[in-house]
Design a protein around this motif. Structure first.
Motif, short mmCIF file in Angstrom:
data_model
loop_
_atom_site.label_atom_id
_atom_site.label_comp_id
_atom_site.label_asym_id
_atom_site.label_seq_id
_atom_site.Cartn_x
_atom_site.Cartn_y
_atom_site.Cartn_z
N ILE A 142 0.87 -1.18 0.00
CA ILE A 142 0.00 0.00 0.00
C ILE A 142 0.90 1.23 0.00
O ILE A 142 1.73 1.40 0.89
N VAL A 143 0.75 2.08 -1.01
CA VAL A 143 1.58 3.27 -1.14
C VAL A 143 0.74 4.52 -0.91
O VAL A 143 -0.31 4.71 -1.55
N ILE A 144 1.21 5.37 0.00
CA ILE A 144 0.49 6.59 0.36
C ILE A 144 1.41 7.80 0.16
O ILE A 144 2.42 7.93 0.86
N PRO A 145 1.09 8.70 -0.79
CA PRO A 145 1.86 9.94 -0.90
C PRO A 145 1.38 10.90 0.19
O PRO A 145 0.18 11.05 0.42
N ALA A 146 2.32 11.54 0.88
CA ALA A 146 1.92 12.39 2.01
C ALA A 146 2.66 13.71 1.97
O ALA A 146 3.87 13.77 2.22
N TYR A 147 1.93 14.76 1.64
CA TYR A 147 2.48 16.11 1.68
C TYR A 147 1.77 16.86 2.80
O TYR A 147 0.60 17.22 2.68
N ASN A 148 2.44 17.06 3.92
CA ASN A 148 1.86 17.77 5.07
C ASN A 148 0.51 17.18 5.49
O ASN A 148 -0.52 17.84 5.44
N GLU A 149 0.54 15.93 5.91
CA GLU A 149 -0.68 15.20 6.27
C GLU A 149 -0.71 14.82 7.75
O GLU A 149 -1.32 13.82 8.13
N GLU A 150 -0.05 15.59 8.60
CA GLU A 150 0.04 15.22 10.02
C GLU A 150 -1.32 15.09 10.70
O GLU A 150 -1.48 14.33 11.65
N ARG A 151 -2.34 15.80 10.22
CA ARG A 151 -3.65 15.76 10.86
C ARG A 151 -4.51 14.60 10.39
O ARG A 151 -5.49 14.24 11.05
N ARG A 152 -4.17 14.00 9.23
CA ARG A 152 -5.04 12.96 8.67
C ARG A 152 -4.39 11.58 8.58
O ARG A 152 -5.08 10.57 8.56
N ILE A 153 -3.07 11.53 8.52
CA ILE A 153 -2.38 10.28 8.22
C ILE A 153 -2.51 9.24 9.34
O ILE A 153 -2.58 8.04 9.08
N GLY A 154 -2.60 9.69 10.60
CA GLY A 154 -2.69 8.75 11.72
C GLY A 154 -3.93 7.89 11.65
O GLY A 154 -3.88 6.66 11.82
N ASN A 155 -5.07 8.50 11.40
CA ASN A 155 -6.33 7.77 11.30
C ASN A 155 -6.29 6.78 10.14
O ASN A 155 -6.76 5.64 10.26
N THR A 156 -5.71 7.21 9.04
CA THR A 156 -5.61 6.35 7.86
C THR A 156 -4.74 5.13 8.13
O THR A 156 -5.11 3.99 7.81
N LEU A 157 -3.57 5.33 8.72
CA LEU A 157 -2.66 4.21 9.01
C LEU A 157 -3.26 3.25 10.03
O LEU A 157 -3.11 2.04 9.91
#
Length: 242
Positions: free
Chosen positions: A4-19
């Motif tokens: 699973i590949v996730i591009p992340a540009y300044n995603e500190e507020r959303r990435i935790g829930n996704t992971l």
């Protein structure tokens, strides 16, 4: 097995829930986050024991996805946005679909009318530039499944580093005769921290210019894209519009 590949540009507020959700749903999968921003996303990602690649310079969404494909280990690669805009049921439907490339036709929920109008207009424009893609209903979904071997075979021709990466990928698979299937899904649009809505006018210009660049790349005038004048102009445009 699945990467699973996730591009992340300044995603500190959303990435935790996704992971958290992805690790719960697909515990045996390899999760790769490619970061090219300047916030605390890496610190958040490190809490979830996934693979993290940090780039010191801005890559763009398309280049981040390319990097993630190169780093991946398994035959099937799920490319997905950091806000996880789909349900578990729809993800399962995508993952179990047999094709070299699985793209999605989104039934979008919660998108502002302006974004929806521009989304429809972009689809029409893309089909005008690339008539062989006219049977597809959607090009810009942040969720797709790709065969790693086939993806690596087209990597050198994936020249778009930003939002038009999806069109570049689909067209390259289409022209090589690789199998492509389109799956209908529900897509939960989230305006929170949206990178597009915050600078919509610039994004519209950027995507149109990227579409022109892609059309030139697949034409007898491809050499223009390597000239000093074009590269200098592209550099200026990127600084202004990114």
């Amino acid at each position: 097995m699945l990467s699973i590949v996730i591009p992340a540009y300044n995603e500190e507020r959303r990435i935790g829930n996704t992971l958290s959700k992805l690790k719960s749903w697909y515990s045996s999968s390899e999760i790769i986050v490619v970061f090219d921003g300047n916030d605390n996303t890496p610190e958040v990602v490190k809490e979830y024991n996934v693979k993290l690649y940090v780039n010191k310079e801005r890559l763009g969404k398309g280049a981040s996805l390319r990097r993630g494909i190169e780093f991946s280990s398994y035959e099937k690669i799920l490319l997905i946005d950091a806000d996880l805009p789909v349900t578990r049921e729809d993800l399962d439907k995508i993952i179990t679909t047999d094709a070299d490339l699985v793209i999605t036709n989104r039934k979008i929920v919660g998108m502002p009318w302006k974004r929806r109008f521009l989304h429809k207009g972009f689809i029409v424009l893309t089909k005008l530039f690339f008539p062989s893609l006219r049977k597809f209903k959607d090009f810009q979904s942040g969720v797709k499944l790709i065969n790693r071997e086939k993806a690596l075979s087209v990597l050198d021709n994936l020249i778009i580093n930003d939002f038009l990466f999806d069109v570049n990928l689909i067209y390259e698979f289409k022209r090589r005769g690789y199998s492509i299937k389109e799956v209908e899904i529900s897509y939960i649009h989230d305006e929170t921290d949206s990178k597009i809505s915050s600078k919509l006018f610039k994004i519209i210009i950027f995507m149109f210019l990227s579409l022109l660049k892609l059309r030139v790349y697949y034409s007898p005038f491809k050499g223009i894209l390597k000239t000093k004048a074009f590269l200098k102009a592209q550099d200026i445009i990127l600084r202004i519009l990114r």
